[in-house]
Scaffold this motif. Structure first.
Motif, short mmCIF file in Angstrom:
data_model
loop_
_atom_site.label_atom_id
_atom_site.label_comp_id
_atom_site.label_asym_id
_atom_site.label_seq_id
_atom_site.Cartn_x
_atom_site.Cartn_y
_atom_site.Cartn_z
N GLY A 324 0.81 -1.21 0.00
CA GLY A 324 0.00 0.00 0.00
C GLY A 324 0.84 1.26 0.00
N ASP A 325 0.21 2.37 -0.25
CA ASP A 325 0.87 3.67 -0.23
C ASP A 325 1.09 4.09 1.22
OD1 ASP A 325 1.54 6.36 -0.28
OD2 ASP A 325 0.25 6.78 -2.00
N PRO A 326 2.34 4.28 1.60
CA PRO A 326 2.59 4.58 3.02
C PRO A 326 2.11 5.96 3.44
CG PRO A 326 4.64 4.60 1.76
CD PRO A 326 3.58 4.12 0.83
N THR A 327 1.81 6.83 2.50
CA THR A 327 1.33 8.15 2.91
C THR A 327 -0.18 8.24 2.87
OG1 THR A 327 1.54 8.96 0.66
CG2 THR A 327 3.43 9.32 2.13
N ALA A 328 -0.83 7.14 2.58
CA ALA A 328 -2.30 7.15 2.59
C ALA A 328 -2.78 6.90 4.00
CB ALA A 328 -2.83 6.08 1.65
N THR A 329 -3.92 7.48 4.35
CA THR A 329 -4.46 7.29 5.70
C THR A 329 -5.94 6.97 5.62
OG1 THR A 329 -4.88 9.65 5.85
CG2 THR A 329 -2.86 8.84 6.88
N LEU A 330 -6.45 6.49 6.73
CA LEU A 330 -7.86 6.16 6.83
C LEU A 330 -8.53 7.25 7.65
CD1 LEU A 330 -9.70 3.64 6.11
CD2 LEU A 330 -9.47 3.03 8.50
N GLY A 331 -9.63 7.75 7.15
CA GLY A 331 -10.27 8.82 7.91
C GLY A 331 -11.73 8.97 7.53
N GLY A 332 -12.34 9.93 8.13
CA GLY A 332 -13.75 10.18 7.83
C GLY A 332 -14.20 11.44 8.51
N GLY A 333 -15.43 11.78 8.29
CA GLY A 333 -15.94 13.00 8.89
C GLY A 333 -17.46 13.00 8.93
N ASP A 334 -17.99 14.10 9.38
CA ASP A 334 -19.44 14.28 9.44
C ASP A 334 -19.82 15.53 8.70
OD1 ASP A 334 -19.30 13.07 12.74
OD2 ASP A 334 -20.33 12.11 11.07
N GLY A 335 -20.99 15.52 8.11
CA GLY A 335 -21.43 16.69 7.37
C GLY A 335 -22.94 16.79 7.40
N PHE A 336 -23.43 17.90 6.96
CA PHE A 336 -24.87 18.11 6.88
C PHE A 336 -25.29 18.34 5.44
CE2 PHE A 336 -25.52 17.99 11.22
CZ PHE A 336 -24.74 18.90 11.92
N GLY A 337 -26.54 18.00 5.16
CA GLY A 337 -27.09 18.28 3.84
C GLY A 337 -28.56 18.65 4.00
N GLN A 398 -8.50 7.64 2.67
CA GLN A 398 -9.54 6.66 2.36
C GLN A 398 -10.61 6.76 3.43
OE1 GLN A 398 -10.29 4.28 -0.11
NE2 GLN A 398 -12.10 4.20 1.20
N LEU A 399 -11.85 6.85 2.99
CA LEU A 399 -12.95 6.86 3.95
C LEU A 399 -13.04 5.52 4.67
CD1 LEU A 399 -16.12 8.38 2.28
CD2 LEU A 399 -14.68 9.39 4.02
N TRP A 400 -13.60 5.56 5.90
CA TRP A 400 -13.87 4.28 6.57
C TRP A 400 -14.52 3.37 5.54
CZ3 TRP A 400 -11.40 6.22 10.37
CH2 TRP A 400 -11.77 7.41 11.00
N LEU A 401 -14.05 2.14 5.48
CA LEU A 401 -14.50 1.27 4.40
C LEU A 401 -15.99 0.96 4.48
CD1 LEU A 401 -11.50 -1.17 3.89
CD2 LEU A 401 -12.17 0.85 2.57
N ASP A 402 -16.54 0.87 5.69
CA ASP A 402 -17.97 0.56 5.73
C ASP A 402 -18.79 1.75 5.26
OD1 ASP A 402 -18.42 0.71 9.38
OD2 ASP A 402 -17.36 2.02 7.98
N THR A 403 -18.27 2.95 5.47
CA THR A 403 -18.95 4.13 4.92
C THR A 403 -18.79 4.15 3.41
OG1 THR A 403 -18.37 5.31 6.93
CG2 THR A 403 -19.12 6.62 5.09
#
Lengths: 441, 299, 328
Positions: A324-337, A398-403
């Protein structure tokens, strides 16, 4: 027959009383809730407008922040009422919002999860397109807008985004003789062994709720899979690359080092002092792999309700030799629509929420990392600053995979991972489940 | 009522309610007491834990989950009792439970009467229709039900919870009431008709009083079912415009416990207070079951 | 009422219909309609209709936030695929097994326990009404409340283990809710605690219908308490026991609330899944309402089959001449 006549009278009067109460209750019931569903706006623009706002903030400092913002918006816009309600996260995401959308009567402003969910919602025409309405707001959050866009159009705006890492107890690390923080997987295994030797539970995981355990697999997948493989999985649900199976193999090896607390299958993630967050917050476990909200959560689980002073943060260690790419990270966030049927004031409210001043309040509350660049400077928590730094240094998040994969594939994947760590499944099973679930879509 | 019987020999049956303990020593009696006390301890142990936990600070609970309060604090109780959301939730639960119980009892006894005592074609089919409702729990019909409620404009209102609650409680009610009604002897009905009463008159004046134990039973079950209901209020009320202060107790409790999830002591206090009305209702109703049944048998 | 008549729930064979012929049939039909009408309307409208919709959904592949239009999409109609998938998924088959295990355990353990306790409570004990109230308390509690209480009592450092250690049974402590190999038993113990009050209540109500004169007569004749129960009381309690068993079986097949609230999702998925929890997990949380509806229909069919078989073979005697006979 005297007694039975008395019985009769009592029964009759009892029935009559019951009927009267019932009738009264029905009248009250009709009056109490006859406002209909959420999201209805009866008056044309310029008159009374009510905006319903659903979010997942139920504890800590965040509900008060939202309330303050809602009140301020009402004050600035006479004739507009904002009704905001916080719901438990799973209830909101899995039950309340889908049901409300399905029934055609959704709230106006609500929490929108990126990845598979927003794609489904857009496909069904549930969301208001925001590009023309609030372009400045969209620009202010920079690159983090991407997961909330579908087909190049924006349907939600994130207010917080961060990457995952280890929240750890600096004092326990010192006690166990660990110098610095692990930067490779071997060093992490080393640290685990040292902590065990010192009689400390090395890592707490809230496997009871499924997703905290799953995040371990996501990290291994991230480190084994190329960016292309990840995107292939997200776009087409193609999981042929052997990296997906390798992730499970790596996870099995890691679990064999006995890193987790006893009975981790029953531990919740965030509720109460017995949760994985609570264990770390109260010094009963040394680390937890978790997203950026964890500082706020832990702060609520200590006896004096402050974030522990011993808390530190480091990112997931590298796995030398992995694909894998060593500079890639796993993350996510919250938003409104906004929902497609919401009044235009909804977009204004969203823009107001995202305004730099309000986002500075959000940052100062320690609830998470703001997406608005101007507000990042208001971060006070040193650990959150570290996370923000890690985010800034990522080449790809990368977004949380389940998301990312959406509810159906995501749920199947999480279940497969739980089976693996319980010793009831294989790495291949996980991939097969994901493929089977994707086939039903 | 005091009744004493004894038989010669080693098989002594002491049936007494008066309080001259020790006059006849029956080995069975203390043993039974012991057994029943043990059972009661198991039954209410967890409840006591919750109630006593309300007197502890959260730090105390976390430090020693299985211990006694140290110190005893009243803060949790004060916090909950002074919160308007608690009293509002209490009112909401009362309204829902009373209306549902009344509806279940009235509709149930009305429907059970012809099923039990008339003969007509389709009676078996009608009974089966109601009994089949047992096969579907609320969880199964939840999503289509909420869609239906929105179409009818009942969503977000108490009525949207009351009417489906009544509907889902009818199968159990009818299944319990029909045998009760059937057991009333035909001779009573014949006597009534000889006296000139119609079937309706028989229903109103004789059958209803006699079926009181059954009515109380189904009433208690309906009340408790409504009081503790969670899924239906979650889908109907929490997604509507009713303010949180008026949400029924189980909903209010979960909202409270997620909002104060770190404050275990307060959650336990709230939980304890939420139990009280249902317990009180049962206490009142339970006496009537015994009294009514005794009255029915003795005439 | 003379004491020579046997009075008790579901004991008599029912009134003879002889008088009916003298009444006009129309009036009777009107009475029936008025009496059963309201219940029927409410029931059909709010139970049958939604259930029918659920059946329709089960033949489709539907997304999480679906609308009516999706039902008109021919690509989404997949016939019995959802059913085939359900019946070939090990998790669901395991869930069915769990339900039947709980049915069996309830009948074998909860039933006799409830009868014995009810018999004990039916004696003239001092404080009898207090005991009855206390034993019924768990049933009165909301599932959310009970689940919360047990979750706090059952962790490794919780109240139950502390109690065991304090009486010297420390060897029996366990991670009751987190160990998949014992989670189902823990769950059953909690279910017994929660629902046995209901069984006892029913048995007590049935016992009230047993005439005291019979027991008194037997006691005068020198029978011991146990013999009276075994030969007189229990047989007369038969119809009540059979009704309880019926409700208990159906309840066990549809078990949801306590499992969902008490056991963590992971342990539940591995060890204590029931048909209903599987249905909600897949239909709601995995965003597959069509599949979930198919599970619901399977749950319905299983419950109905069990109910019909039971009604035919066990309840027939109690309702003879009334319900199960056709064309009466």
């Amino acid at each position: 027959m005297h007694s039975s006549r008395m019985n009769r009278r009592r029964t009759t009067s009892g029935l009559a009383a019951g009927a009267a109460i019932a009738a009264g209750a029905l009248v009250l019931a009709g009056c109490a809730g006859s406002g209909g569903g959420g999201g209805e706006t009866d008056a044309p623009a310029g008159e009374q407008v009510t905006i319903t706002w659903w979010h997942n903030a139920t504890s800590g400092p965040l509900p008060a922040v939202w309330q303050e913002i809602a009140d301020a918006f009402e004050a600035a816009h006479p004739g507009v009422t904002v009704e905001q309600t916080g719901y438990q996260n799973e209830d909101l995401q899995r039950t309340l919002i889908p049901n409300a959308l399905a029934a055609g009567d959704p709230p106006d402003l609500f929490q929108v999860w990126p990845g598979g969910e927003i794609r489904d919602q857009v496909a069904n025409g549930y969301l208001m397109q925001l590009d023309d309405l609030i372009p400045d707001t969209i620009a202010s959050v920079g690159g983090s807008i991407a997961p909330w866009q579908v087909g190049g159009k924006t349907y939600g705006v994130p207010f917080t985004f961060g990457i995952e890492g280890f929240w750890y107890n600096t004092e326990l690390f010192d006690q166990a003789g660990i110098a610095g923080t692990p930067t490779t997987l071997d060093e992490l295994n080393d640290a685990v062994a040292k902590l065990r030797a010192a009689g400390v539970t090395p890592i707490a995981v809230g496997a009871g709720d499924k997703w905290p355990a799953a995040h371990w697999w996501y990290q291994f997948a991230l480190h084994n899979c190329s960016i292309e493989a990840l995107q292939e999985g997200a776009a087409d649900f193609v999981f042929d690359d052997p990296c997906w199976v390798q992730a499970g193999v790596d996870l099995q090896e890691f679990i064999a080092t006995n890193p987790f607390q006893d009975g981790f299958l029953g531990t919740p993630a965030q509720q109460g002092a017995g949760s994985s967050a609570g264990l770390v917050a109260n010094g009963q476990a040394a680390m937890e792999l978790m997203g950026h909200w964890n500082a706020g959560v832990m702060g609520g689980l200590t006896p004096d309700e402050t974030v522990p002073a011993f808390l530190g943060w480091f990112p997931f260690p590298a796995i030398p030799g992995s694909a894998g790419d060593p500079t890639a990270t796993l993350g996510g966030g919250d938003g409104f629509g906004c929902s497609a049927t919401a009044p235009p004031e909804c977009a204004e409210l969203l823009a107001f929420i995202m305004s730099p001043d309000n986002q500075k309040k959000f940052a100062a509350s320690g609830s998470g990392i703001p997406t608005v660049a101007a507000a990042v400077g208001s971060l006070e928590d040193p650990n959150l600053k570290l996370v923000a730094e890690g985010l800034a240094n990522s080449s790809y998040v990368q977004l949380w995979l389940d998301t990312e994969f959406g509810t159906t594939v995501g749920n199947a994947m999480n279940e497969g991972i739980v089976n693996l760590i319980a010793g009831a499944g294989t790495p291949e099973d996980i991939v097969k489940r994901m493929q089977d679930a994707a086939a039903t879509l | 009522m005091t009744l004493q019987r004894s038989a010669p020999g080693d098989e002594t049956v002491a049936i007494r309610t008066d309080l001259h303990a020790g006059r006849r020593f029956d080995w069975g009696q203390p043993f039974v007491h012991f057994l029943v006390l043990l059972l009661c301890a198991v039954a209410i142990g967890p409840v006591l834990y919750v109630v006593i936990g309300g007197f502890r600070t959260t730090a105390d609970i976390n430090a020693a989950p299985g211990g006694w309060p140290d110190p005893w604090v009243l803060d949790n109780w004060i916090a909950v009792l002074s919160a308007p959301r608690f009293w509002g939730s209490l009112l909401g639960s009362v309204i829902l439970a009373v209306a549902t119980t009344a509806g279940v009892v009235i509709l149930g006894i009305m429907a059970a009467y012809p099923l039990a005592r008339y003969t007509f074609r389709g009676r078996h089919g009608l009974y089966t229709v109601f009994a089949a409702g047992l096969m579907f729990p609320l969880t199964v019909a939840a999503l289509p039900l909420t869609l239906l409620l929105r179409t009818l404009g009942l969503h977000g209102s108490y009525l949207g919870v009351i009417i489906p609650s009544i509907a889902f409680a009818l199968p159990t009610t009818i299944i319990i009431l029909v045998p009760f009604l059937r057991a009333i002897p035909a001779e009573l009905e014949e006597a009534a008709s000889l006296d000139g009463a119609s079937r309706i008159g028989f229903f109103w004046r004789i059958l209803l009083p006699l079926s009181r134990p059954g009515l109380v039973t189904v009433g208690v079950l309906a009340f408790i079912g409504s009081w503790n209901g969670y899924l239906l209020p979650l889908l109907v009320i929490s997604t509507g415009t009713l303010p949180q202060e008026l949400w029924p107790l189980p909903l209010g409790l979960t909202q409270f416990s997620t909002q104060y999830s770190q404050n275990t002591g307060a959650v336990l206090a709230y939980t304890s207070l939420a139990m009280i009305p249902a317990l009180a209702f049962f206490l009142i109703a339970e006496k009537r079951i015994v009294g009514g049944l005794t009255g029915a048998v003795k005439g | 009422m003379s004491s020579s008549e046997a009075v008790g729930p579901a004991v008599s064979a029912g009134p003879t219909p002889a008088r009916r012929r003298s009444r006009p049939g129309a009036r009777k039909r009107v009475e029936i309609a008025i009496f059963t009408g309201p219940a029927l309307i409410v029931f059909i409208g709010f139970v049958i209709l939604p259930v029918a919709f659920a059946v329709v959904y089960s033949f489709f592949s539907l997304p999480a936030g679906f609308r009516w239009e999706h039902l008109a999409d021919p690509d989404r109609f997949i016939g019995i695929d959802n059913y085939v998938r359900a019946l070939t998924t090990p998790e669901f088959l395991r869930a069915i097994g769990n339900n039947f295990i709980i049915v069996g355990l309830s009948l074998v353990i909860q039933g006799p326990l409830a009868i014995v306790i009810a018999l004990l409570l039916n004696r003239r004990l001092r404080g009898r009404s207090v005991y009855r109230l206390l034993i019924f308390v768990p049933y009165v509690l909301a599932e959310v409340v009970a689940g919360l209480a047990w979750k706090l009592l059952l962790p490794p450092n919780g109240g139950v283990n502390a109690l065991l250690e304090s009486v010297g049974l420390g060897a029996f402590t366990a991670n009751w809710l987190a160990d998949p190999s014992i989670a189902l038993w823990t769950l059953f113990a909690i279910l017994t605690w929660k629902y046995i009050g209901f069984a006892i209540l029913l048995m007590l109500a049935g016992l009230q219908g047993v005439p005291e004169e019979l027991s008194e007569a037997a006691a005068i004749d020198g029978a011991s308490w146990w013999r009276i129960q075994w030969h007189i009381t229990l047989p007369l309690l038969g119809p009540t026991i059979r009704i309880w068993a019926f409700l208990s079986m159906i309840g066990a097949l549809q078990l949801f609330d306590m499992v969902w609230v008490t056991v963590s999702p992971s342990v539940r998925g591995i060890a204590t899944e029931t048909m209903a929890t599987y249905m909600i997990q897949q239909g709601q949380f995995a965003g597959q309402p069509g599949y979930g509806s198919a599970i619901a229909v399977i749950l319905f069919v299983i419950s109905l089959t069990v109910a019909l078989l039971y009604q035919r073979f066990a309840l027939r005697r109690d309702l003879r001449g009334a319900i199960t006979d056709r064309g009466n």
